[in-house]
Motif scaffolding. Structure first.
Motif, PDB file in Angstrom:
ATOM      1  N   ALA A  29     -26.764  61.498 -36.593  1.00 40.00           N
ATOM      2  CA  ALA A  29     -25.892  60.388 -36.975  1.00 40.00           C
ATOM      3  C   ALA A  29     -25.129  60.713 -38.247  1.00 40.00           C
ATOM      4  CB  ALA A  29     -26.718  59.112 -37.158  1.00 40.00           C
ATOM      5  N   LEU A  30     -25.800  61.365 -39.195  1.00 42.44           N
ATOM      6  CA  LEU A  30     -25.158  61.731 -40.451  1.00 42.44           C
ATOM      7  C   LEU A  30     -23.979  62.672 -40.207  1.00 42.44           C
ATOM      8  CD1 LEU A  30     -25.335  61.374 -43.503  1.00 42.44           C
ATOM      9  CD2 LEU A  30     -26.877  63.330 -43.573  1.00 42.44           C
ATOM     10  N   ILE A  31     -24.164  63.653 -39.347  1.00 39.31           N
ATOM     11  CA  ILE A  31     -23.087  64.594 -39.033  1.00 39.31           C
ATOM     12  C   ILE A  31     -21.908  63.861 -38.380  1.00 39.31           C
ATOM     13  CG2 ILE A  31     -22.433  66.554 -37.566  1.00 39.31           C
ATOM     14  CD1 ILE A  31     -25.351  67.601 -38.032  1.00 39.31           C
ATOM     15  N   GLY A  32     -22.197  63.096 -37.324  1.00 36.89           N
ATOM     16  CA  GLY A  32     -21.127  62.387 -36.622  1.00 36.89           C
ATOM     17  C   GLY A  32     -20.428  61.352 -37.492  1.00 36.89           C
ATOM     18  N   ASP A  33     -21.206  60.578 -38.242  1.00 41.61           N
ATOM     19  CA  ASP A  33     -20.614  59.532 -39.075  1.00 41.61           C
ATOM     20  C   ASP A  33     -19.841  60.116 -40.255  1.00 41.61           C
ATOM     21  OD1 ASP A  33     -21.748  57.795 -37.294  1.00 41.61           O
ATOM     22  OD2 ASP A  33     -23.190  56.923 -38.701  1.00 41.61           O
ATOM     23  N   ALA A  34     -20.314  61.228 -40.825  1.00 42.17           N
ATOM     24  CA  ALA A  34     -19.591  61.879 -41.915  1.00 42.17           C
ATOM     25  C   ALA A  34     -18.224  62.363 -41.424  1.00 42.17           C
ATOM     26  CB  ALA A  34     -20.400  63.047 -42.477  1.00 42.17           C
ATOM     27  N   GLY A  39     -12.531  61.712 -41.442  1.00 44.08           N
ATOM     28  CA  GLY A  39     -11.300  61.592 -40.661  1.00 44.08           C
ATOM     29  C   GLY A  39     -10.481  60.379 -41.056  1.00 44.08           C
ATOM     30  N   VAL A  40     -11.140  59.229 -41.227  1.00 47.17           N
ATOM     31  CA  VAL A  40     -10.440  58.005 -41.635  1.00 47.17           C
ATOM     32  C   VAL A  40      -9.874  58.170 -43.043  1.00 47.17           C
ATOM     33  CG1 VAL A  40     -10.753  55.549 -42.153  1.00 47.17           C
ATOM     34  CG2 VAL A  40     -11.774  56.526 -40.091  1.00 47.17           C
ATOM     35  N   LEU A  60     -15.249  49.900 -45.324  1.00 43.32           N
ATOM     36  CA  LEU A  60     -16.023  49.260 -44.266  1.00 43.32           C
ATOM     37  C   LEU A  60     -16.614  50.297 -43.307  1.00 43.32           C
ATOM     38  CD1 LEU A  60     -16.984  46.666 -42.914  1.00 43.32           C
ATOM     39  CD2 LEU A  60     -14.839  46.639 -41.620  1.00 43.32           C
ATOM     40  N   VAL A  61     -15.817  51.284 -42.917  1.00 43.70           N
ATOM     41  CA  VAL A  61     -16.316  52.352 -42.038  1.00 43.70           C
ATOM     42  C   VAL A  61     -17.446  53.104 -42.734  1.00 43.70           C
ATOM     43  CG1 VAL A  61     -15.713  54.564 -40.949  1.00 43.70           C
ATOM     44  CG2 VAL A  61     -14.202  52.590 -40.681  1.00 43.70           C
ATOM     45  N   ALA A  65     -21.249  53.243 -41.456  1.00 41.48           N
ATOM     46  CA  ALA A  65     -21.831  54.559 -41.195  1.00 41.48           C
ATOM     47  C   ALA A  65     -23.184  54.707 -41.891  1.00 41.48           C
ATOM     48  CB  ALA A  65     -20.873  55.664 -41.645  1.00 41.48           C
ATOM     49  N   ILE A  66     -23.266  54.240 -43.127  1.00 42.13           N
ATOM     50  CA  ILE A  66     -24.538  54.310 -43.862  1.00 42.13           C
ATOM     51  C   ILE A  66     -25.595  53.460 -43.158  1.00 42.13           C
ATOM     52  CG2 ILE A  66     -25.693  53.647 -46.016  1.00 42.13           C
ATOM     53  CD1 ILE A  66     -23.031  54.480 -47.443  1.00 42.13           C
TER      54      ILE A  66
END
Length: 167
Positions: A29-34, A39-40, A60-61, A65-66
């Motif tokens: 999740a950390l990899i994908g969310d980072a 990107g944003v 907010l993103v 993510a956290i």
């Protein structure tokens, strides 16, 4: 399965996934969310004339993510369960919604195992049981690698001894 007032009640599957699933899901999740947050952020930095509210979206993103990285692995670990018996494969999964699947052994067509690079680092593997079902295969994620090998061997032996044709 137990009986309540003459109506069968399905019990939950007997086994939890490996405790190492929690750090695995956390890192995944950390990899994908980072990547998503970066990107944003990059999009807001590169696009000229970005309105001020767009930075609120970035924050907010980041907060979501956290929360995802912290909460999802622990909730998922408590929910994910599996069991293989001589008659069926039973799974329960999810972290927001819940899905339970039961496949009679007579419907099992193939049993596969998978272990990506990150799973190997955590000593985990997943098994996928393909059945003659429109609902698709049943997957048990994040078993200890040795447990996954044993389950695949057991399912192979059980299905080989089953006389039905899995259609």
């Amino acid at each position: 399965m137990s009986d309540v007032g003459g109506t069968p009640v399905l019990r939950e599957p007997a086994h939890q996934v490996s405790p190492r699933a929690v750090p695995f899901w956390t890192v995944s999740a950390l990899i994908g969310d980072a990547l998503l947050v970066i990107g944003v952020l990059v999009a807001c930095l590169l696009v000229p004339g970005v309105p001020g509210w767009a930075w609120l979206v970035v924050v907010l993103v980041g907060v979501l993510a956290i929360a995802h990285v912290v909460l999802m692995p622990r909730i998922r670990f408590r929910v994910h369960r599996w069991e293989v018996t001589d008659t069926a494969v039973h799974t329960r999964e999810g972290w927001i919604g819940r899905e339970s699947r039961i496949a009679p052994i007579s419907r099992v067509q193939t049993v596969d195992s998978r272990q990506g690079a990150l799973m190997r680092m955590f000593g985990l593997a997943s098994i996928t049981v393909t059945t003659a079902s429109a609902a698709g295969p049943i997957t048990v994620d994040c078993l200890d690698a040795e447990t996954a090998r044993q389950v695949v061997a057991r399912l192979t032996a059980i299905t080989a001894a089953t006389e039905d044709d899995a259609t």
